[in-house]
Design an enzyme around this catalytic site. Structure first.
Site, short mmCIF file in Angstrom:
data_model
loop_
_atom_site.label_atom_id
_atom_site.label_comp_id
_atom_site.label_asym_id
_atom_site.label_seq_id
_atom_site.Cartn_x
_atom_site.Cartn_y
_atom_site.Cartn_z
N ASP A 151 0.83 -1.21 0.00
CA ASP A 151 0.00 0.00 0.00
C ASP A 151 0.86 1.26 0.00
O ASP A 151 0.35 2.37 0.09
CB ASP A 151 -0.90 0.02 1.23
CG ASP A 151 -0.13 -0.08 2.55
OD1 ASP A 151 0.80 -0.91 2.61
OD2 ASP A 151 -0.43 0.66 3.49
N TYR A 160 1.07 0.06 15.98
CA TYR A 160 2.45 0.48 16.23
C TYR A 160 2.53 1.30 17.51
O TYR A 160 1.60 2.02 17.86
CB TYR A 160 2.96 1.34 15.07
CG TYR A 160 3.17 0.59 13.78
CD1 TYR A 160 4.42 0.06 13.46
CD2 TYR A 160 2.13 0.42 12.88
CE1 TYR A 160 4.62 -0.61 12.27
CE2 TYR A 160 2.32 -0.26 11.68
CZ TYR A 160 3.56 -0.78 11.39
OH TYR A 160 3.75 -1.45 10.22
N LYS A 198 -0.31 -6.74 13.75
CA LYS A 198 1.04 -6.45 13.25
C LYS A 198 1.63 -5.33 14.10
O LYS A 198 0.94 -4.37 14.44
CB LYS A 198 0.95 -5.99 11.79
CG LYS A 198 2.21 -5.34 11.23
CD LYS A 198 1.96 -4.88 9.81
CE LYS A 198 3.16 -4.16 9.21
NZ LYS A 198 2.94 -3.81 7.78
#
Length: 266
Positions: free
Chosen positions: A26, A145, A175
């Site tokens: 992406d 994150y 993730k």
């Protein structure tokens, strides 16, 4: 989030025996048509031949994906920002679960910067995405994150908080960044019952890439969602083969590099 035949079936399409090798591409939205993404068709073909379980793009790239993914899975990313905009951490919605279904996705993904000034809005949006996706039986990959003022993006405690947040709001896979070694990353993996995969970040050497993947698997992680280290490689299929060797065949770093025909010296 809940037991669903649809979610389980689609998770199978983007994994191999519970392990995940996802190649996000992406970055065209974020960085432009960088190396590996101009002819994204060839890159998708190469990485899926090399063993990737799924590729990930923004919704508009879907027509360029399906004919080239060699029967592997497809994930549509639902938010983004650019490197030339006012603040790259300010990810904005770019798609919906329904749009992802219409373009043939097997799962959706959503990025949240835990600890940033944009965390509140992103948290709300992620919760809305998981609720909608659950109704349609669509898995959600949360890209959680640890990023923000005063946040160490490699701190195991911060990463553990980020992955736990993803589970708390209903994601199916998470993730996050890598803490730097298997021992410290074990805390991150143990912070959630979700499968944990890691980001790759900027491209490193072949050995650095494969050693990082080996560390994740040794810590009990489920695999990777790694973009630039794979798609910007001079031979995306070869580095994908090496990474797949670690994730899917439990090879050592040297074995994986050798099997892929890549130099094994440091």
């Amino acid at each position: 989030m809940t037991t669903s035949t649809g979610i389980d079936a689609r998770l199978d399409r983007i994994s191999t025996d519970g392990s995940y090798m996802i190649i996000p591409m992406d970055h065209g939205l974020t960085m432009g048509a960088v190396t590996g993404l101009k002819d994204i068709e060839s890159t998708i073909d190469g990485v899926t031949r090399g063993g990737a379980d799924a590729v990930l793009t923004q919704k508009g790239i879907a027509p360029r994906v399906h004919d080239n993914k060699n029967g592997k899975g497809y994930i549509v990313h639902l938010n983004g920002s650019t490197t030339i905009g006012p603040d790259e951490q300010d990810k904005r919605l770019t798609g919906t679960v329904e749009e992802a279904i219409r373009v043939g996705a097997d799962a959706v993904s959503f990025h949240i910067n835990v600890g940033s000034n944009y965390e509140p809005d992103q948290l709300t949006q992620l919760a809305e995405v998981t609720e909608t996706a659950d109704r349609f039986g669509m898995p959600v990959l949360a890209m959680a994150y640890a990023r923000g003022p005063g946040v160490d993006s490699t701190d195991p405690e911060a990463l553990g908080h980020a992955v736990r947040l993803a589970e708390e709001v209903g994601a199916d896979i998470v993730k996050t960044g890598y803490s730097g070694d298997a021992e410290s990353f074990q805390h991150v993996v143990e912070s959630t019952r979700l499968p944990v995969v890691i980001a790759g970040g900027s491209k490193g050497t072949d050995r650095e890439t494969v050693e990082m993947v080996r560390g994740v698997m040794d810590a009990g992680g489920a695999g990777i969602s790694m973009g630039r280290s794979i798609f910007q490689h001079e031979d995306p299929e070869a580095i994908a083969t090496a990474v797949s060797g670690v994730i899917h065949d439990d090879l050592s770093t040297d074995e994986a590099l050798s099997t892929a025909g890549l130099a094994i010296e440091a």
